[in-house]
Design an enzyme around this catalytic site. Structure first.
Site, PDB file in Angstrom:
ATOM      1  N   TYR A   1       0.834  -1.203   0.000  1.00  0.00           N
ATOM      2  CA  TYR A   1       0.000   0.000   0.000  1.00  0.00           C
ATOM      3  C   TYR A   1       0.870   1.255   0.000  1.00  0.00           C
ATOM      4  O   TYR A   1       0.648   2.185  -0.781  1.00  0.00           O
ATOM      5  CB  TYR A   1      -0.926  -0.011   1.222  1.00  0.00           C
ATOM      6  CG  TYR A   1      -1.665   1.286   1.447  1.00  0.00           C
ATOM      7  CD1 TYR A   1      -2.753   1.635   0.648  1.00  0.00           C
ATOM      8  CD2 TYR A   1      -1.279   2.170   2.452  1.00  0.00           C
ATOM      9  CE1 TYR A   1      -3.440   2.826   0.844  1.00  0.00           C
ATOM     10  CE2 TYR A   1      -1.949   3.358   2.659  1.00  0.00           C
ATOM     11  CZ  TYR A   1      -3.034   3.684   1.852  1.00  0.00           C
ATOM     12  OH  TYR A   1      -3.696   4.866   2.040  1.00  0.00           O
TER      13      TYR A   1
ATOM     14  N   TRP B   1      -4.784   2.824  10.890  1.00  0.00           N
ATOM     15  CA  TRP B   1      -5.066   2.612   9.473  1.00  0.00           C
ATOM     16  C   TRP B   1      -4.816   1.150   9.098  1.00  0.00           C
ATOM     17  O   TRP B   1      -5.504   0.599   8.250  1.00  0.00           O
ATOM     18  CB  TRP B   1      -4.217   3.533   8.604  1.00  0.00           C
ATOM     19  CG  TRP B   1      -4.339   3.221   7.144  1.00  0.00           C
ATOM     20  CD1 TRP B   1      -3.361   2.784   6.298  1.00  0.00           C
ATOM     21  CD2 TRP B   1      -5.534   3.290   6.348  1.00  0.00           C
ATOM     22  NE1 TRP B   1      -3.862   2.575   5.038  1.00  0.00           N
ATOM     23  CE2 TRP B   1      -5.192   2.882   5.037  1.00  0.00           C
ATOM     24  CE3 TRP B   1      -6.850   3.655   6.618  1.00  0.00           C
ATOM     25  CZ2 TRP B   1      -6.133   2.821   4.001  1.00  0.00           C
ATOM     26  CZ3 TRP B   1      -7.780   3.598   5.597  1.00  0.00           C
ATOM     27  CH2 TRP B   1      -7.421   3.187   4.301  1.00  0.00           C
TER      28      TRP B   1
ATOM     29  N   GLU C   1     -11.515   6.332   5.780  1.00  0.00           N
ATOM     30  CA  GLU C   1     -10.921   7.205   6.793  1.00  0.00           C
ATOM     31  C   GLU C   1     -11.895   7.430   7.937  1.00  0.00           C
ATOM     32  O   GLU C   1     -11.498   7.538   9.096  1.00  0.00           O
ATOM     33  CB  GLU C   1     -10.505   8.541   6.171  1.00  0.00           C
ATOM     34  CG  GLU C   1      -9.321   8.470   5.211  1.00  0.00           C
ATOM     35  CD  GLU C   1      -7.998   8.187   5.909  1.00  0.00           C
ATOM     36  OE1 GLU C   1      -7.948   8.202   7.161  1.00  0.00           O
ATOM     37  OE2 GLU C   1      -7.002   7.937   5.203  1.00  0.00           O
TER      38      GLU C   1
END
Length: 250
Positions: free
Chosen positions: A46, A76, A68
Site C-alpha cells: 500500500y 489505518w 478514513e
C-alpha cells in the site's frame, strides 16, 4: 490516520457490539524512510504503490472518505487489512448503490464481523453517499472539488521529516475542506481525517524526504492533470500559514 501516525496498541475491532480486541505487536521501521510496520507486506505494498499517488476518480475519493471515517480512533492498518471486506459489503463503494442502503442494510452490516461494526460509522457512510451524489450535482466532480484544496507549493515544507509530520496532523486546507464538507452535510470528515485523505490521494506528498517513494510520487504529481469542478463552486481561500486553525477533531 496517515502513514506517519500509525498506532500499534490494543485496538477495538467491533466497537459497539463486542469486547473482542486484537493486539498489534509489530515494531516500526528504523529512522530511514516513512515509518512502517515490519513484516506486513500488505501495508508495504500500500505504501509503495498507492499512498500519495494522485488520483482523479470520484468513486475512489468517496471510498477513501468512508474508510478514513471508519479508521477514526483506530489504526489505518486495522482498516487496510479489512479493505477487501469493506469493498464487498459496500458494493465496491458505488456511490449510487450505497446511497440507497436502508436500515435493513445497517442491521446486516452490524452482524458482519469482517468490518468495523460501528452503527454511527455505517450510517455515516450511507449519509456521505447521499451527500456525494448531491456534490456531483452541485459541482460536477467530487475529485475536482477535493483537489481545489491542494495547498500552494510555497506553503509546503522544503523537507518533510517524521518530526514535521508528527506536529502537523492538519493543515489550513484540510480544515477548510472539512468545513466545506460539513456545511454540505458530510460526517466523519474532520480536519485530521481530511489531511490523511489528502496525503493518501496525492493532494500533498508527505512521503518523508529520505523515502524511496518520495521522488516517484513527486514526479507523478508533476505530470498529473488535476480534475476540475464548476468554477463557481470554488471556495478554498488559501490563508497565510500563521492563520492555521487548531481544530484537531478527526
Amino acid at each position: 490516520m496517515n502513514v506517519a501516525h500509525i498506532i500499534y496498541a490494543v485496538l477495538p475491532i467491533a466497537e459497539s457490539t463486542s469486547s473482542t480486541r486484537e493486539i498489534w505487536t509489530e515494531t516500526m521501521t528504523d529512522s530511514v524512510g516513512c515509518p512502517l510496520p515490519v513484516n506486513d507486506p500488505v501495508f508495504q505494498h500500500y505504501h509503495d504503490t498507492e499512498w500519495g499517488h494522485p488520483i482523479d476518480c470520484d468513486q475512489l475519493f468517496f471510498e477513501k472518505v468512508c474508510l478514513e471515517g471508519f479508521q477514526s480512533g483506530l489504526s489505518w492498518r486495522t482498516i487496510l487489512h479489512r479493505r477487501p471486506a469493506f469493498r464487498e459489503v459496500f458494493k465496491g463503494f458505488d456511490i449510487s448503490l450505497v446511497a440507497q442502503f436502508t436500515d435493513t442494510d445497517v442491521d446486516r452490516l452490524m452482524q458482519d464481523a469482517r468490518i468495523i461494526r460501528n452503527r454511527r460509522k455505517i450510517r455515516s457512510t450511507i449519509n456521505n453517499a447521499q451527500c456525494a451524489l448531491a456534490l456531483q450535482d452541485e459541482v460536477g466532480s467530487i475529485a475536482g472539488f477535493f483537489w481545489q484544496f491542494e495547498p500552494p507549493a510555497a506553503q509546503r515544507p522544503a523537507c518533510v521529516t517524521r518530526d514535521w509530520l508528527e506536529v502537523n496532523p492538519t493543515s489550513i486546507e484540510s480544515t477548510a475542506l472539512s468545513q466545506a464538507l460539513k456545511r454540505r452535510g458530510w460526517s466523519f470528515v474532520g480536519p485530521t481525517t481530511m489531511y490523511a485523505l489528502m496525503q493518501a490521494l496525492g493532494i500533498v506528498n508527505d512521503h518523508v524526504s529520505d523515502c524511496h517513494c518520495r521522488q516517484p510520487v513527486e514526479q507523478a504529481r508533476k505530470t498529473f492533470k488535476r480534475p476540475l469542478c464548476d468554477p463557481q463552486s470554488l471556495e478554498c481561500q488559501h490563508a497565510e500559514p500563521t492563520a492555521q486553525a487548531t481544530i484537531l477533531d478527526v
